[in-house]
Scaffold this motif. Structure first.
Motif, PDB file in Angstrom:
ATOM      1  N   PRO A 125     -26.415 -22.795  21.785  1.00 33.68           N
ATOM      2  CA  PRO A 125     -26.603 -21.398  21.264  1.00 33.68           C
ATOM      3  C   PRO A 125     -26.209 -20.467  22.520  1.00 33.68           C
ATOM      4  N   LEU A 126     -26.426 -20.701  23.608  1.00 36.45           N
ATOM      5  CA  LEU A 126     -26.171 -20.021  24.781  1.00 36.45           C
ATOM      6  C   LEU A 126     -24.502 -19.477  24.672  1.00 36.45           C
ATOM      7  N   ILE A 127     -23.834 -20.766  24.352  1.00 38.22           N
ATOM      8  CA  ILE A 127     -22.536 -20.411  24.617  1.00 38.22           C
ATOM      9  C   ILE A 127     -22.023 -19.531  23.229  1.00 38.22           C
ATOM     10  N   ALA A 128     -22.590 -19.809  21.997  1.00 38.00           N
ATOM     11  CA  ALA A 128     -22.023 -18.932  20.989  1.00 38.00           C
ATOM     12  C   ALA A 128     -22.797 -17.611  21.305  1.00 38.00           C
ATOM     13  N   PHE A 129     -23.769 -17.419  21.937  1.00 37.93           N
ATOM     14  CA  PHE A 129     -24.329 -15.922  22.432  1.00 37.93           C
ATOM     15  C   PHE A 129     -23.330 -15.036  23.163  1.00 37.93           C
ATOM     16  N   ALA A 130     -22.614 -15.891  24.150  1.00 37.37           N
ATOM     17  CA  ALA A 130     -21.809 -15.325  25.086  1.00 37.37           C
ATOM     18  C   ALA A 130     -20.616 -14.715  24.311  1.00 37.37           C
ATOM     19  N   GLY A 131     -20.129 -15.825  23.434  1.00 32.05           N
ATOM     20  CA  GLY A 131     -18.824 -15.374  22.642  1.00 32.05           C
ATOM     21  C   GLY A 131     -19.105 -14.115  21.667  1.00 32.05           C
ATOM     22  N   ALA A 132     -20.446 -14.284  21.211  1.00 33.59           N
ATOM     23  CA  ALA A 132     -20.832 -13.190  20.336  1.00 33.59           C
ATOM     24  C   ALA A 132     -20.923 -11.770  20.774  1.00 33.59           C
ATOM     25  N   LEU A 133     -21.456 -11.925  21.995  1.00 27.65           N
ATOM     26  CA  LEU A 133     -21.794 -10.643  22.798  1.00 27.65           C
ATOM     27  C   LEU A 133     -20.435 -10.020  23.175  1.00 27.65           C
ATOM     28  N   ILE A 134     -19.537 -10.721  23.746  1.00 23.61           N
ATOM     29  CA  ILE A 134     -18.177 -10.208  24.062  1.00 23.61           C
ATOM     30  C   ILE A 134     -17.544  -9.474  22.878  1.00 23.61           C
ATOM     31  N   THR A 135     -17.696 -10.116  21.507  1.00 17.45           N
ATOM     32  CA  THR A 135     -17.003  -9.697  20.373  1.00 17.45           C
ATOM     33  C   THR A 135     -17.931  -8.293  20.038  1.00 17.45           C
ATOM     34  N   ALA A 136     -18.981  -8.454  20.052  1.00 13.94           N
ATOM     35  CA  ALA A 136     -19.956  -7.333  19.740  1.00 13.94           C
ATOM     36  C   ALA A 136     -19.603  -5.919  20.520  1.00 13.94           C
ATOM     37  N   VAL A 137     -19.583  -6.108  21.700  1.00 13.60           N
ATOM     38  CA  VAL A 137     -19.002  -5.059  22.701  1.00 13.60           C
ATOM     39  C   VAL A 137     -17.630  -4.503  22.547  1.00 13.60           C
ATOM     40  N   LEU A 138     -16.814  -5.431  22.305  1.00 14.30           N
ATOM     41  CA  LEU A 138     -15.409  -4.951  21.668  1.00 14.30           C
ATOM     42  C   LEU A 138     -15.231  -4.176  20.355  1.00 14.30           C
ATOM     43  N   ILE A 139     -16.010  -4.575  19.316  1.00 20.02           N
ATOM     44  CA  ILE A 139     -16.088  -4.013  18.178  1.00 20.02           C
ATOM     45  C   ILE A 139     -16.736  -2.747  18.090  1.00 20.02           C
ATOM     46  N   TYR A 140     -17.783  -2.530  19.175  1.00 16.30           N
ATOM     47  CA  TYR A 140     -18.343  -1.154  19.294  1.00 16.30           C
ATOM     48  C   TYR A 140     -17.486  -0.245  20.004  1.00 16.30           C
ATOM     49  N   VAL A 141     -16.869  -0.778  21.002  1.00 16.43           N
ATOM     50  CA  VAL A 141     -15.809   0.239  21.901  1.00 16.43           C
ATOM     51  C   VAL A 141     -14.798   0.673  20.739  1.00 16.43           C
ATOM     52  N   PHE A 142     -14.183  -0.090  20.053  1.00 14.01           N
ATOM     53  CA  PHE A 142     -13.150   0.135  19.145  1.00 14.01           C
ATOM     54  C   PHE A 142     -13.719   1.069  18.050  1.00 14.01           C
ATOM     55  N   SER A 143     -14.966   1.150  17.510  1.00 12.90           N
ATOM     56  CA  SER A 143     -15.586   1.870  16.592  1.00 12.90           C
ATOM     57  C   SER A 143     -16.219   3.189  16.874  1.00 12.90           C
ATOM     58  N   TYR A 144     -16.222   3.389  18.336  1.00 13.78           N
ATOM     59  CA  TYR A 144     -16.931   4.531  18.900  1.00 13.78           C
ATOM     60  C   TYR A 144     -15.704   5.793  19.034  1.00 13.78           C
ATOM     61  N   THR A 145     -16.177   6.896  18.533  1.00 11.90           N
ATOM     62  CA  THR A 145     -15.442   8.094  18.600  1.00 11.90           C
ATOM     63  C   THR A 145     -16.320   9.131  19.545  1.00 11.90           C
ATOM     64  N   ARG A 146     -15.753   9.595  20.649  1.00 13.92           N
ATOM     65  CA  ARG A 146     -16.471  10.531  21.383  1.00 13.92           C
ATOM     66  C   ARG A 146     -16.545  11.837  20.492  1.00 13.92           C
ATOM     67  N   GLY A 147     -17.940  12.292  20.606  1.00 11.78           N
ATOM     68  CA  GLY A 147     -18.525  13.357  19.916  1.00 11.78           C
ATOM     69  C   GLY A 147     -19.229  13.056  18.519  1.00 11.78           C
ATOM     70  N   GLU A 148     -18.704  11.780  18.075  1.00 17.97           N
ATOM     71  CA  GLU A 148     -19.267  11.367  16.758  1.00 17.97           C
ATOM     72  C   GLU A 148     -20.034  10.098  16.712  1.00 17.97           C
ATOM     73  N   GLY A 149     -19.986   9.284  17.846  1.00 17.37           N
ATOM     74  CA  GLY A 149     -20.471   7.923  17.883  1.00 17.37           C
ATOM     75  C   GLY A 149     -19.960   6.974  16.888  1.00 17.37           C
ATOM     76  N   VAL A 150     -20.652   6.010  16.619  1.00 16.59           N
ATOM     77  CA  VAL A 150     -20.181   4.873  15.879  1.00 16.59           C
ATOM     78  C   VAL A 150     -19.968   5.281  14.546  1.00 16.59           C
ATOM     79  N   GLN A 151     -18.589   5.208  14.064  1.00 11.46           N
ATOM     80  CA  GLN A 151     -18.392   5.379  12.572  1.00 11.46           C
ATOM     81  C   GLN A 151     -18.537   4.436  11.801  1.00 11.46           C
ATOM     82  N   PRO A 152     -19.571   4.443  10.758  1.00 10.30           N
ATOM     83  CA  PRO A 152     -19.759   3.238   9.915  1.00 10.30           C
ATOM     84  C   PRO A 152     -18.733   2.347   9.013  1.00 10.30           C
ATOM     85  N   ILE A 153     -17.820   3.288   8.384  1.00 11.07           N
ATOM     86  CA  ILE A 153     -16.863   2.393   7.625  1.00 11.07           C
ATOM     87  C   ILE A 153     -15.854   1.807   8.690  1.00 11.07           C
ATOM     88  N   ARG A 154     -15.465   2.778  10.062  1.00  7.40           N
ATOM     89  CA  ARG A 154     -14.620   2.189  10.974  1.00  7.40           C
ATOM     90  C   ARG A 154     -15.180   0.978  11.487  1.00  7.40           C
TER      91      ARG A 154
END
Length: 341
Positions: A125-154
């Protein structure tokens, strides 16, 4: 008065779900390749059963039932949190790529790291958490737009893209290893419940014992985050801090679940939606209901799947997908109509 009616309705729904889950557990314990009749269940549970019945119930079926139930609860709660903090009712840890990130972590560990049998159930579970956390950070970064935040559909589109890319990466990783390891990863991808021994139950329990109360305590903040960022800030919510902590909780819940049940999607999508329809949109009301619905859905899918085709059965992830994929398309079309796309 309205609050009292809502509370009573929630209590009735919770009681019915507990009853439904108990019935499904009894059915799951009794059916299978070695059936145990209903009239032998209670004596066996009380310690008066035959050696065969004791082995089938306590060494084979009961740990599997507990694993699927706990994993379904974790996935449902993860989905409810993700939908709240992203203000996107299509968010699900399987759909937005978090499960695939956990899968890549599990795959790399299983294929290339030295495995200690005694600690494997607790490390995975710890290994899975590490992989999921890295992925979640990348998804959040790519979904974030300055001034508008995270775009739901994006966020959904980026998550789907990551999910497909990471699934492809897993296939590349297993293309040059021995057959036994390939079979394991293939079963993981299909959502085949594999962690069916008591150590996996003990490894999964602490994640829920810690994170379920935390999310329930944060229900008020989730209500505000689900409305709008300005509303949340105006009521004193520390938006960035709460969003990050709740995101970590959602990732940890999903990763711990899929580390033992494989790549199961749609539970985190369907359970919160069904719960909202039953008891309303407030997180204090629908989150406990969502947890029970998620546990029951995955338990039902696994019970049907392992008995539908003998001897190997159908993976729980495939059974869930039969229901979840059409439901996701329905919600996606509904979301597009509401947003005027």
């Amino acid at each position: 008065m309205k609050m009292i009616r809502s509370l009573r309705k929630q209590q009735v729904v919770l009681a019915l779900l507990v009853l439904l889950m108990l019935v499904t557990i009894l059915v799951g314990l009794s059916v299978g390749a070695s059936p145990v009749s209903i009239n032998r269940l209670l004596p066996t549970i009380l310690g008066h059963g035959s050696f065969e019945d004791n082995f089938v119930l306590f060494s084979v079926r009961l740990p599997r039932i507990l694993i699927t139930m706990l994993s379904g609860m974790a996935l449902a709660l993860s989905g409810a949190v993700l939908q709240g903090i992203t203000r996107n009712e299509l968010a699900d840890p399987g759909i937005v790529g978090i499960n695939s990130g956990a899968g890549v972590g599990v795959t790399v560990y299983f294929l290339f790291a030295p495995i200690n049998v005694e600690t494997f159930a607790y490390v995975i579970p710890l290994i899975a958490f590490a992989g999921a956390l890295i992925t979640a950070v990348l998804i959040y970064v790519f979904s974030y737009t300055r001034g508008e935040g995270v775009q739901p559909i994006r966020l959904v589109l980026v998550g789907v893209g990551f999910s497909m890319a990471l699934s492809g990466l897993m296939i590349v990783l297993i293309s040059s290893v021995d057959r036994e390891k390939v079979d394991f990863i293939a079963k993981w991808l299909a959502g085949n419940v594999w962690g069916t021994d008591w150590p996996f139950v003990l490894a999964l329990l602490p994640w829920l014992i810690i994170l379920v109360p935390y999310v329930l305590l944060k229900s008020r903040e989730l209500n505000l985050l689900a409305m709008s960022e300005s509303t949340a800030i105006g009521t004193g919510v520390v938006v960035n801090k709460d969003r990050i902590l709740l995101m970590l909780a959602a990732v940890a819940l999903a990763a711990s679940a899929v580390s033992v049940t494989g790549g199961i999607a749609f539970i985190g999508l369907m359970a919160p939606h069904i719960a909202r329809a039953l008891v309303g949109p407030r997180h204090q009301q629908f989150v406990p209901v969502s947890i029970l619905i998620g546990g029951w859905l995955l338990l039902l899918a696994d019970t049907i799947g392992r008995n539908l085709v003998q001897p190997s059965g159908i993976a729980a992830g495939i059974m869930v997908a039969f229901i979840g994929a059409p439901y996701f398309l329905y919600l996606l079309l509904k979301e597009e109509r509401q947003s005027g796309i």
